[in-house]
Design an enzyme around this catalytic site. Structure first.
Site, short mmCIF file in Angstrom:
data_model
loop_
_atom_site.label_atom_id
_atom_site.label_comp_id
_atom_site.label_asym_id
_atom_site.label_seq_id
_atom_site.Cartn_x
_atom_site.Cartn_y
_atom_site.Cartn_z
N GLY A 56 45.56 41.92 50.57
CA GLY A 56 44.51 41.57 51.51
C GLY A 56 43.11 41.87 51.03
O GLY A 56 42.14 41.56 51.73
N TYR A 57 42.94 42.45 49.84
CA TYR A 57 41.60 42.76 49.34
C TYR A 57 40.94 41.51 48.78
O TYR A 57 41.48 40.83 47.91
CB TYR A 57 41.66 43.83 48.25
N THR A 58 39.75 41.25 49.27
CA THR A 58 38.91 40.13 48.84
C THR A 58 39.70 38.83 48.71
O THR A 58 39.56 38.07 47.74
CB THR A 58 38.17 40.44 47.51
N GLY A 60 42.70 38.17 47.99
CA GLY A 60 43.59 38.05 46.84
C GLY A 60 42.87 38.15 45.50
O GLY A 60 43.51 38.28 44.45
#
Length: 337
Positions: A56-58, A60
């Site tokens: 879920g960071y940036t 993918g």
């Protein structure tokens, strides 16, 4: 670089963990790929070995950037990622169900450009999925060779116990680690969560050791945070959860503690960030401290801070002034991380 084993396992990790939530330029990211690659190389050259990301960071991007950055040095890296957060609009595109975790793992492997993940973590608790289903699914990943160890993030003490008991009942691989929030302004894990980790064999990879930047001394009472600062971006976010998290950190007690950290740093000839990081590293029950630099300069400053030793009287003073401090966030639903 110091090393230790992670929880009740034989996995050796560095006492510093490189967090990559800032890698990328979408979804709140603030670190271009070229700079991110320099940070990864500097971390590995310094002897660090555990790098943490999440699907879920940036959007993918973080996983993709990390995968490219470690490709030529994959055997040196304990690669950790997480799953739970929404990956699409459908009802099965989030959570810890078998259907979602299976899709999430395959997507993370593709983005990371690897055929195995060293530490696969549940990003937060899922009330809608039986924990037995989650643990059995994760155990299947381990048996397949696609995952080597299992961990969780933002779980409460009761949720840790439920998970480990479920693993025992289903003869599944247990969790060996927890990612909790911990800093001088967020000490809520000390009462129940750290004791639960000790009893049930979980090491800790603690996040936000600088209190979202509050402990760097960057923020002042009555002064609007700079637009390019983390608090500035959170306060300007369209997400109510992000704005609430920033407001919860920028409260009077926390700013008081930050003031004490600034004063202590001046007395010791250190930066406020170094004082805050050194305090976290000294704490019982902390296995590794996650640092999340946006620039190479920040990385070197953070690593230097983790290497510092604080006088015993300084530790006692910081313990006392922060003991009743307040941001107690133990569930990922309460934070934008």
């Amino acid at each position: 670089m110091r090393y230790t084993t992670l929880g009740r396992s034989g996995l050796t990790v560095s006492r510093a963990c490189l967090g990559t939530m800032n890698f990328g330029t979408s979804g709140g990211g603030a670190c271009e790929e070229t700079e991110a690659a320099r940070i990864v190389d500097a971390f590995l050259d310094a002897g660090g070995n555990i790098i943490d990301t999440a699907d879920g960071y940036t959007g993918g991007q973080s996983e993709e950037i990390v995968g490219r950055a470690v490709k030529s040095r994959r055997d040196q890296v304990v690669l950790a990622t997480k799953a739970f957060l929404p990956q699409g609009p459908g009802p099965n595109d989030r959570g810890l169900s078998r259907i979602h975790l299976t899709k999430a793992l395959e997507s993370s492997l593709r983005r990371l450009g690897t055929d195995y993940i060293d530490l696969y973590q549940c990003h937060q608790w899922d009330d809608s999925t039986p924990i037995e289903e989650t643990m059995a699914t994760l155990d299947g990943f381990v048996r397949s060779g696609k995952v080597r160890y299992l961990g969780c993030s933002n779980f409460s003490a009761a949720q840790i116990v439920e998970s480990q008991w479920a693993a025992q009942r289903t003869n599944a691989a247990p969790f060996i680690s927890l990612q909790p929030q911990y800093s001088l302004v967020a000490r809520g894990i000390e009462a129940e969560i750290l004791p639960a980790c000790r009893r049930h064999g979980l090491g800790t990879l603690v996040w936000s050791p600088l209190g979202g930047g509050v402990l760097t001394g960057r923020y002042r009472r009555g002064v609007v945070p700079d637009a390019d600062s983390r608090m500035g971006r959170l306060k300007a976010s369209a997400l109510p959860m992000a704005r609430a998290w920033a407001d919860g950190l920028l409260n009077e007690p926390n700013l008081d503690i930050a003031g004490h950290v600034v004063e202590t740093a001046a007395e010791l000839g250190m930066t406020p960030a170094a004082v805050a990081l050194a305090w976290v590293r000294h704490r019982p029950g902390v296995t590794s401290v996650i640092i999340g630099p946006r620039t190479l300069e920040q990385f070197h400053g953070n690593l230097a801070g983790l290497a510092k030793e604080l006088p015993s009287e300084t530790i006692a003073h910081l313990d006392e002034i922060s003991r009743s401090a307040g941001t107690t966030i133990v569930n990922g639903m309460s934070t934008p991380r």
